[in-house]
Write an enzyme that holds these catalytic residues in place. Structure first.
Site, PDB file in Angstrom:
ATOM      1  N   LYS A 115       7.532  17.313  15.073  1.00  0.00           N
ATOM      2  CA  LYS A 115       7.309  17.471  16.521  1.00  0.00           C
ATOM      3  C   LYS A 115       7.997  18.737  17.047  1.00  0.00           C
ATOM      4  O   LYS A 115       7.373  19.539  17.739  1.00  0.00           O
ATOM      5  CB  LYS A 115       7.799  16.225  17.292  1.00  0.00           C
ATOM      6  CG  LYS A 115       7.024  14.962  16.906  1.00  0.00           C
ATOM      7  CD  LYS A 115       7.444  13.751  17.700  1.00  0.00           C
ATOM      8  CE  LYS A 115       8.849  13.311  17.429  1.00  0.00           C
ATOM      9  NZ  LYS A 115       9.080  12.890  16.017  1.00  0.00           N
ATOM     10  N   THR A 116       9.274  18.900  16.679  1.00  0.00           N
ATOM     11  CA  THR A 116      10.002  20.092  17.133  1.00  0.00           C
ATOM     12  C   THR A 116       9.347  21.345  16.557  1.00  0.00           C
ATOM     13  O   THR A 116       9.169  22.353  17.248  1.00  0.00           O
ATOM     14  CB  THR A 116      11.475  20.028  16.670  1.00  0.00           C
ATOM     15  OG1 THR A 116      12.001  18.768  17.074  1.00  0.00           O
ATOM     16  CG2 THR A 116      12.298  21.144  17.248  1.00  0.00           C
ATOM     17  N   ASP A 175      12.660  16.758  24.116  1.00  0.00           N
ATOM     18  CA  ASP A 175      12.664  15.800  23.007  1.00  0.00           C
ATOM     19  C   ASP A 175      13.128  14.442  23.524  1.00  0.00           C
ATOM     20  O   ASP A 175      13.837  14.375  24.532  1.00  0.00           O
ATOM     21  CB  ASP A 175      13.636  16.317  21.935  1.00  0.00           C
ATOM     22  CG  ASP A 175      13.342  15.747  20.554  1.00  0.00           C
ATOM     23  OD1 ASP A 175      12.345  15.024  20.412  1.00  0.00           O
ATOM     24  OD2 ASP A 175      14.112  16.032  19.621  1.00  0.00           O
ATOM     25  N   THR A 187       9.453   9.250  19.917  1.00  0.00           N
ATOM     26  CA  THR A 187       9.210   8.381  18.775  1.00  0.00           C
ATOM     27  C   THR A 187       8.661   7.050  19.267  1.00  0.00           C
ATOM     28  O   THR A 187       8.278   6.203  18.477  1.00  0.00           O
ATOM     29  CB  THR A 187      10.533   8.113  18.024  1.00  0.00           C
ATOM     30  OG1 THR A 187      11.510   7.699  18.972  1.00  0.00           O
ATOM     31  CG2 THR A 187      11.016   9.360  17.308  1.00  0.00           C
ATOM     32  N   ARG A 202      11.036  15.933   6.580  1.00  0.00           N
ATOM     33  CA  ARG A 202      12.489  16.152   6.699  1.00  0.00           C
ATOM     34  C   ARG A 202      13.219  15.533   5.503  1.00  0.00           C
ATOM     35  O   ARG A 202      14.122  16.144   4.934  1.00  0.00           O
ATOM     36  CB  ARG A 202      13.025  15.564   8.002  1.00  0.00           C
ATOM     37  CG  ARG A 202      14.561  15.568   8.042  1.00  0.00           C
ATOM     38  CD  ARG A 202      15.125  15.138   9.382  1.00  0.00           C
ATOM     39  NE  ARG A 202      14.844  16.116  10.402  1.00  0.00           N
ATOM     40  CZ  ARG A 202      14.382  15.830  11.615  1.00  0.00           C
ATOM     41  NH1 ARG A 202      14.152  14.574  11.944  1.00  0.00           N
ATOM     42  NH2 ARG A 202      14.157  16.781  12.480  1.00  0.00           N
TER      43      ARG A 202
HETATM   44  P1  ADP Z   1      10.752  16.019  14.424  1.00  0.00           P
HETATM   45  O1  ADP Z   1      10.969  16.933  15.594  1.00  0.00           O
HETATM   46  O2  ADP Z   1       9.434  15.306  14.462  1.00  0.00           O
HETATM   47  O3  ADP Z   1      11.896  15.073  14.176  1.00  0.00           O
HETATM   48  P2  ADP Z   1      10.904  18.467  12.882  1.00  0.00           P
HETATM   49  O4  ADP Z   1       9.857  19.274  13.541  1.00  0.00           O
HETATM   50  O5  ADP Z   1      12.323  18.820  13.231  1.00  0.00           O
HETATM   51  O6  ADP Z   1      10.663  16.918  13.095  1.00  0.00           O
HETATM   52  O7  ADP Z   1      10.675  18.598  11.295  1.00  0.00           O
HETATM   53  C1  ADP Z   1      11.687  18.319  10.363  1.00  0.00           C
HETATM   54  C2  ADP Z   1      11.634  19.295   9.218  1.00  0.00           C
HETATM   55  O8  ADP Z   1      10.512  18.981   8.418  1.00  0.00           O
HETATM   56  C3  ADP Z   1      11.478  20.747   9.647  1.00  0.00           C
HETATM   57  O9  ADP Z   1      12.628  21.478   9.392  1.00  0.00           O
HETATM   58  C4  ADP Z   1      10.370  21.328   8.799  1.00  0.00           C
HETATM   59  O10 ADP Z   1      10.926  22.187   7.841  1.00  0.00           O
HETATM   60  C5  ADP Z   1       9.786  20.157   8.072  1.00  0.00           C
HETATM   61  N1  ADP Z   1       8.376  19.943   8.454  1.00  0.00           N
HETATM   62  C6  ADP Z   1       7.923  19.097   9.407  1.00  0.00           C
HETATM   63  N2  ADP Z   1       6.589  19.114   9.464  1.00  0.00           N
HETATM   64  C7  ADP Z   1       6.172  19.981   8.529  1.00  0.00           C
HETATM   65  C8  ADP Z   1       4.879  20.433   8.095  1.00  0.00           C
HETATM   66  N3  ADP Z   1       3.756  19.946   8.639  1.00  0.00           N
HETATM   67  N4  ADP Z   1       4.830  21.356   7.116  1.00  0.00           N
HETATM   68  C9  ADP Z   1       5.970  21.823   6.552  1.00  0.00           C
HETATM   69  N5  ADP Z   1       7.205  21.434   6.897  1.00  0.00           N
HETATM   70  C10 ADP Z   1       7.312  20.523   7.872  1.00  0.00           C
END
Ligand code: ADP
Length: 355
Positions: free
Chosen positions: A72-73, A117, A166, A225
């Site tokens: 998401k981030t 977030d 989430t 992650r």
């Molecule tokens: P969320 O905000 O949903 O908790 P993040 O965007 O921070 O998740 O993603 C966590 C990590 O996973 C990031 O550092 C990234 O490197 C990796 N990641 C997430 N989605 C992908 C994707 N589609 N392709 C490659 N790496 C990804």
């Protein structure tokens, strides 16, 4: 060597640990093309961005929902870079008063992306202020107190709110309705996780065998992650051995050391399952009783172990308590009793999204 059971420190915790933001940022995809999987969401966002670019105006507000660690981030940052727009980042729990939110909103510039977030954890007054800001790009600043107080409208620049949650189900509908577009991120399949791992290995400049990739992918709970975190640990393990290339043997030995099993369960997950089977004969048992049996806080079991166990069919929620499924029994080395193995369908509680 053992891994602490504490939620934040777990290797398979989907939430980001406090110490890993630099490591994560280094592996974040920078463009929509680099973003692996989630094809439908990518297509939808692509259309949204193209249309906004054609209009020459900021995009509609976007809500990204889905479990932690799925991107998401990353998507919010990609949106900003694809729109060539600045981005401001905050989160629901960081905003304690409506005034905090008003201060952020009034300092945004035209076209800026505001990434919020954990938007479901925004305090109520801030949430109400956000309604007006999202719809009319306005906040009312209240001056004075009591009967003499007056609200002075303050015009805001056109910004794009990118909310992440989430728990989309927890968002009040007036807030949900104000998003022009909602994207739901789902768990990645093993092939997609393998691609994430290949990409990350290249960025980390480590050579890795396909078998090792497969091994790590199978234990990553469909979460990029976690995949990246396991990869870093396997890399450390191989480095300590003085080996340049990561093999399946490194992956197996490292993941065994960290007690992440072949299905991605760690010590906490297994101890919950084991207690359920051995001490409560498979349940049903209340969550707090189960938590006491494994010496954990109820919240830890509920937020950290249970969602994964339920989602993957090791355990089920029933109105009378938690029960182990046949898969759960077998996973901790016990043959399920007849009444469990005869159960063909479980009613999974889908009333709330698992975080
Ligand atoms: P969320 O905000 O949903 O908790 P993040 O965007 O921070 O998740 O993603 C966590 C990590 O996973 C990031 O550092 C990234 O490197 C990796 N990641 C997430 N989605 C992908 C994707 N589609 N392709 C490659 N790496 C990804």
């Amino acid at each position: 060597m053992t891994v602490p059971l504490d939620g934040e420190e777990r290797l398979v915790a989907p939430a980001m640990a406090n110490t890993e933001s630099a490591a994560e940022n280094a592996l974040r995809p920078k463009s929509l093309d680099e973003f692996i999987g989630q094809q439908r969401v990518r297509d939808q966002i692509d259309v949204l961005l193209t249309a906004a670019r054609h209009r020459g105006s900021p995009s509609d507000h976007i809500l990204l929902s889905g479990p932690p660690g799925l991107g998401k981030t990353t998507l919010a940052l990609i949106l900003a870079s694809e729109m060539q727009a600045p981005i401001r980042i905050s989160s629901g729990p960081a905003i304690t008063h409506a005034g905090d939110l008003a201060a952020i909103l009034s300092s945004l510039v035209e076209g800026e992306i505001f990434f919020l977030d954990e938007i479901h954890r925004l305090p109520r007054p801030a949430e109400e202020l956000l309604y007006l800001a999202m719809e009319d790009f306005r906040v009312d600043v209240v001056v004075g107190k009591g009967p003499g107080a007056t609200a002075i409208p303050l015009q805001l620049p056109h910004f794009t709110l990118v909310g992440a949650t989430t728990r989309a189900g927890l968002l009040p509908s007036p807030l949900r309705d104000r998003f022009g577009f909602t994207a739901h991120l789902d768990f990645y399949d093993e092939g997609e996780i393998a691609r994430v791992l290949k990409r990350s290995s290249a960025l980390l400049k480590v050579e890795i065998d396909d078998a090792a990739i497969e091994q790590i992918a199978g234990r990553s709970r469909g979460t990029p992650r976690i995949a990246n975190r396991l990869l870093r640990r396997v890399r450390d393990f191989a480095q300590v051995q003085g080996d340049q290339r990561l093999t399946n043997l490194h992956a197996l030995a490292a993941l065994e050391m960290y007690e992440v099993d072949e299905m991605g369960l760690d010590r906490l997950d297994r101890s919950v399952l084991l207690a359920l089977v051995e001490r409560f004969n498979g349940g049903p048992v209340g969550l707090s009783t189960l938590a006491i049996a494994v010496g954990e806080e109820t919240e830890t079991v509920e937020a950290v172990a249970e969602p994964f166990l339920v989602r993957n069919g090791f355990m089920a929620r029933t109105p009378r308590g938690r029960i182990a499924t046949a898969l759960g029994w077998r996973h901790v080395g016990h043959e399920p009793p007849a009444h469990v193995s005869q159960q063909t369908a479980f009613i999974f509680d889908t009333s709330e999204e698992d975080a």
